[in-house]
Scaffold this motif. Structure first.
Motif, PDB file in Angstrom:
ATOM      1  N   LEU A   1       5.426  22.391  21.015  1.00 17.38           N
ATOM      2  CA  LEU A   1       4.550  23.360  20.342  1.00 17.38           C
ATOM      3  C   LEU A   1       5.313  24.648  20.057  1.00 17.38           C
ATOM      4  CD1 LEU A   1       1.640  24.166  19.468  1.00 17.38           C
ATOM      5  CD2 LEU A   1       1.297  24.998  21.802  1.00 17.38           C
ATOM      6  N   LYS A   2       5.208  25.139  18.808  1.00 18.71           N
ATOM      7  CA  LYS A   2       5.868  26.387  18.464  1.00 18.71           C
ATOM      8  C   LYS A   2       5.145  27.068  17.311  1.00 18.71           C
ATOM      9  CE  LYS A   2       9.403  23.826  15.832  1.00 18.71           C
ATOM     10  NZ  LYS A   2      10.871  23.605  15.713  1.00 18.71           N
ATOM     11  N   LYS A   3       5.407  28.356  17.208  1.00 18.51           N
ATOM     12  CA  LYS A   3       4.843  29.165  16.129  1.00 18.51           C
ATOM     13  C   LYS A   3       5.994  29.728  15.310  1.00 18.51           C
ATOM     14  CE  LYS A   3       1.803  33.143  15.273  1.00 18.51           C
ATOM     15  NZ  LYS A   3       0.959  34.177  15.923  1.00 18.51           N
ATOM     16  N   LYS A   4       5.929  29.548  14.000  1.00 15.59           N
ATOM     17  CA  LYS A   4       6.941  30.104  13.112  1.00 15.59           C
ATOM     18  C   LYS A   4       6.240  30.781  11.947  1.00 15.59           C
ATOM     19  CE  LYS A   4      11.333  29.105  10.870  1.00 15.59           C
ATOM     20  NZ  LYS A   4      12.388  28.090  10.645  1.00 15.59           N
ATOM     21  N   ASN A   5       6.463  32.088  11.828  1.00 13.75           N
ATOM     22  CA  ASN A   5       5.702  32.899  10.881  1.00 13.75           C
ATOM     23  C   ASN A   5       4.219  32.707  11.184  1.00 13.75           C
ATOM     24  OD1 ASN A   5       8.102  33.777   9.657  1.00 13.75           O
ATOM     25  ND2 ASN A   5       8.176  31.944   8.380  1.00 13.75           N
ATOM     26  N   SER A   6       3.424  32.247  10.248  1.00 14.70           N
ATOM     27  CA  SER A   6       1.993  32.061  10.519  1.00 14.70           C
ATOM     28  C   SER A   6       1.639  30.609  10.808  1.00 14.70           C
ATOM     29  CB  SER A   6       1.171  32.548   9.319  1.00 14.70           C
ATOM     30  OG  SER A   6       1.518  31.807   8.148  1.00 14.70           O
ATOM     31  N   LYS A   7       2.642  29.739  10.884  1.00 13.85           N
ATOM     32  CA  LYS A   7       2.386  28.309  11.061  1.00 13.85           C
ATOM     33  C   LYS A   7       2.522  27.894  12.519  1.00 13.85           C
ATOM     34  CE  LYS A   7       3.647  26.576   6.459  1.00 13.85           C
ATOM     35  NZ  LYS A   7       3.594  27.876   5.782  1.00 13.85           N
ATOM     36  N   ILE A   8       1.723  26.885  12.897  1.00 12.94           N
ATOM     37  CA  ILE A   8       1.781  26.271  14.220  1.00 12.94           C
ATOM     38  C   ILE A   8       2.300  24.849  14.052  1.00 12.94           C
ATOM     39  CG2 ILE A   8       0.426  25.406  16.159  1.00 12.94           C
ATOM     40  CD1 ILE A   8       0.716  28.395  16.264  1.00 12.94           C
ATOM     41  N   GLY A   9       3.333  24.500  14.821  1.00  8.96           N
ATOM     42  CA  GLY A   9       3.892  23.155  14.763  1.00  8.96           C
ATOM     43  C   GLY A   9       3.897  22.490  16.127  1.00  8.96           C
ATOM     44  N   PHE A  10       3.775  21.171  16.129  1.00  6.95           N
ATOM     45  CA  PHE A  10       3.857  20.412  17.377  1.00  6.95           C
ATOM     46  C   PHE A  10       4.086  18.939  17.061  1.00  6.95           C
ATOM     47  CE2 PHE A  10      -0.620  20.630  16.187  1.00  6.95           C
ATOM     48  CZ  PHE A  10      -1.073  19.336  16.326  1.00  6.95           C
ATOM     49  N   LEU A  11       4.450  18.181  18.085  1.00 11.23           N
ATOM     50  CA  LEU A  11       4.533  16.731  18.010  1.00 11.23           C
ATOM     51  C   LEU A  11       3.389  16.131  18.805  1.00 11.23           C
ATOM     52  CD1 LEU A  11       8.348  16.042  18.557  1.00 11.23           C
ATOM     53  CD2 LEU A  11       7.113  16.230  16.399  1.00 11.23           C
ATOM     54  N   LEU A  12       2.949  14.951  18.386  1.00 10.43           N
ATOM     55  CA  LEU A  12       1.956  14.233  19.181  1.00 10.43           C
ATOM     56  C   LEU A  12       2.302  12.753  19.211  1.00 10.43           C
ATOM     57  CD1 LEU A  12      -0.441  12.383  17.564  1.00 10.43           C
ATOM     58  CD2 LEU A  12      -0.976  14.637  16.666  1.00 10.43           C
ATOM     59  N   LEU A  13       1.828  12.088  20.253  1.00  8.22           N
ATOM     60  CA  LEU A  13       2.022  10.653  20.435  1.00  8.22           C
ATOM     61  C   LEU A  13       0.673   9.997  20.685  1.00  8.22           C
ATOM     62  CD1 LEU A  13       3.931   8.162  21.003  1.00  8.22           C
ATOM     63  CD2 LEU A  13       3.784   8.826  23.418  1.00  8.22           C
ATOM     64  N   VAL A  14       0.375   8.960  19.898  1.00 12.49           N
ATOM     65  CA  VAL A  14      -0.851   8.194  20.102  1.00 12.49           C
ATOM     66  C   VAL A  14      -0.484   6.721  20.272  1.00 12.49           C
ATOM     67  CG1 VAL A  14      -1.227   7.938  17.603  1.00 12.49           C
ATOM     68  CG2 VAL A  14      -3.154   7.658  19.186  1.00 12.49           C
ATOM     69  N   ASN A  15      -1.132   6.055  21.207  1.00 15.91           N
ATOM     70  CA  ASN A  15      -0.954   4.620  21.367  1.00 15.91           C
ATOM     71  C   ASN A  15      -1.741   3.919  20.270  1.00 15.91           C
ATOM     72  OD1 ASN A  15      -1.385   1.825  22.226  1.00 15.91           O
ATOM     73  ND2 ASN A  15      -0.488   2.447  24.172  1.00 15.91           N
ATOM     74  N   ASN A  16      -1.027   3.300  19.347  1.00 16.97           N
ATOM     75  CA  ASN A  16      -1.674   2.758  18.150  1.00 16.97           C
ATOM     76  C   ASN A  16      -2.530   1.533  18.410  1.00 16.97           C
ATOM     77  OD1 ASN A  16       1.223   1.839  18.482  1.00 16.97           O
ATOM     78  ND2 ASN A  16       0.522   0.288  17.034  1.00 16.97           N
ATOM     79  N   ILE A  17      -2.246   0.758  19.462  1.00 21.52           N
ATOM     80  CA  ILE A  17      -3.037  -0.450  19.705  1.00 21.52           C
ATOM     81  C   ILE A  17      -4.163  -0.234  20.712  1.00 21.52           C
ATOM     82  CG2 ILE A  17      -1.103  -1.958  19.103  1.00 21.52           C
ATOM     83  CD1 ILE A  17      -0.844  -2.576  22.119  1.00 21.52           C
TER      84      ILE A  17
END
Length: 210
Positions: A172-188
């Motif tokens: 999770l990070k903030k750059k200028n006015s944007k928020i970014g992150f990674l996520l993981l979901v179990n697809n099955i």
């Protein structure tokens, strides 16, 4: 959103509740507690495991040591479904990539929010977030954040209790006015069978047994 079955004629008539796209499911879980900040734009790139292609799926000659930068119909589903599930209307920009991993879809997300938000606020929102309470298949912490820069990874897709039902977030990070992150979901699990079971459990809780 279960009340939408009334538009199909329930309870006088039957109804159908469809399961969401597996990428959308994970994205919706991470975004649900952030709706209060006003989601203006969503940029998401997904890195999707081969199990998401079903059986027999992809040829090993195509996917071994390779990434396929197009999954037919996937981007359109995500762009449409995330708006309906969360009852929001942002601009959605999406790329989907098939990667040589067996289970777990990883997603890189950037958000434009109406309000100025700090990363600490979002971490707390995920920690406080609850799904429909008292459902057997619902984790106590449905969205779990990890602060290590190597988290999350697809090999963690079957972690959590119930196994495979937790959505993991990280970077999770903030750059200028944007928020970014990674996520993981179990697809099955969360993205497929487990999510369908949750839909059924939520229906019984909301409307009782048929």
């Amino acid at each position: 959103q279960l009340d939408l079955i009334k538009d199909q004629g329930y309870p006088e008539k039957g109804f159908v509740v469809t399961n969401a796209n597996c990428v959308t499911t994970g994205l919706a879980m991470a975004l649900a507690p952030l709706r209060k900040y006003g989601i203006k734009n969503i940029m998401v790139h997904s890195y999707q495991s081969v199990s998401g292609a079903g059986y027999p799926g992809l040829s090993s000659f195509d996917i071994t040591d390779n990434c396929i930068p197009f999954i037919k119909g996937e981007e359109e589903k995500i762009e449409k479904e995330i708006k309906k599930i969360l009852a929001i209307n942002p601009e959605v920009y999406c790329y989907t990539v098939r990667v040589p991993v067996m289970f777990g879809h990883l997603e890189a997300v950037w958000l434009d929010l109406e309000q100025d938000v700090e990363v600490e606020d979002i971490i707390q929102d995920w920690a406080d977030f609850k799904e429909v309470a008292d459902l057997p298949s619902t984790p106590e912490l449905p969205v779990e954040y990890g602060s290590d820069n190597t988290f999350p990874q697809p090999k963690y897709a079957f972690w959590g209790k119930p196994s495979g039902m937790v959505v993991y977030t990280g970077r999770l990070k903030k750059k200028n006015s944007k928020i970014g992150f990674l996520l993981l979901v179990n697809n099955i699990v969360k993205g497929a069978a487990g999510g369908s079971i949750q839909n059924a459990e939520a229906f019984v809780k909301r409307f009782g047994l048929i």
